[in-house]
Design an enzyme around this catalytic site. Sequence first.
Site, short mmCIF file in Angstrom:
data_model
loop_
_atom_site.label_atom_id
_atom_site.label_comp_id
_atom_site.label_asym_id
_atom_site.label_seq_id
_atom_site.Cartn_x
_atom_site.Cartn_y
_atom_site.Cartn_z
CB CYS A 121 28.92 46.73 -4.60
SG CYS A 121 30.13 47.32 -3.97
CB CYS A 122 27.73 42.21 -2.06
SG CYS A 122 27.39 43.24 -0.56
CB CYS A 204 32.33 47.25 2.95
SG CYS A 204 32.85 46.16 2.08
CB CYS A 207 28.10 48.85 3.68
SG CYS A 207 28.13 49.08 1.97
CB CYS A 232 26.83 40.47 1.35
SG CYS A 232 27.63 39.20 2.08
#
Length: 238
Positions: A121-122, A204, A207, A232
């Site tokens: 995702c990062c 985010c 997170c 990340c």
Amino acid sequence: MEQTNKAFIDELNVRFKNAAPQELLSWVLTEYKGEIALSSSFSIEDQVLTDMICKIDPSTRIFTLDTGRLFPETYTLIEKTKQKYNIDIEIFFPNYTDVENMVNRHGINLFYKSVECRKLCCNVRKIEPLKRAFTGLKVWICGLRQEQSITRYGLKPIEWDGNNNLIKISPLAIWTEQDVWEYIRQNNVPYNELHDHGFPSIGCQPCTRAIKAGEDIRAGRWWWETPENKECGLHKRK
């Protein structure tokens, strides 16, 4: 990294070892004008650097990454910062097809499933847009500090980013959190209001959480993971 680059970086770190962040910024903004940018996540450190940079050369390029999962308070701060300093801030978004494919395959909150899914995702939301933002640059400025996490221990103000083939400048590398807040208060620098509600580090929304008294300042980032995994990929060092 080529030996010549290493020698150059070492020389710069000796030269600016005891220099104030503004002195390092003044030199690098002049030396690499048009080939340098501040990558801002609107952290307190990045806000300090924005203030310093705008006092030195307000035409300096500043960009940020909008992952699509940021806090509303962060978006508010972006506008406040633009208005206070009368500057443009470039915003880079992830590739929408990559996001769609990732979410459809792994789920909307895939990052909770595993470190691998979180890093995916990062990569989609941060790393790929960052590489696009780096186009035409030789130097990037960021707000890293040594005391932020164990992964940043030993950080130097000037390093070679071998992952992106850029010089990486961290003017606040040896500053403490107290140093940062003192500068913000003395210079009336705008900051994310979530800092007043227990959020020392803000990324985010899914997170990031507030921390408890006595917890490490990075404890609210990816809190379900072990400390050595809490990066990340933007600041991977090699």
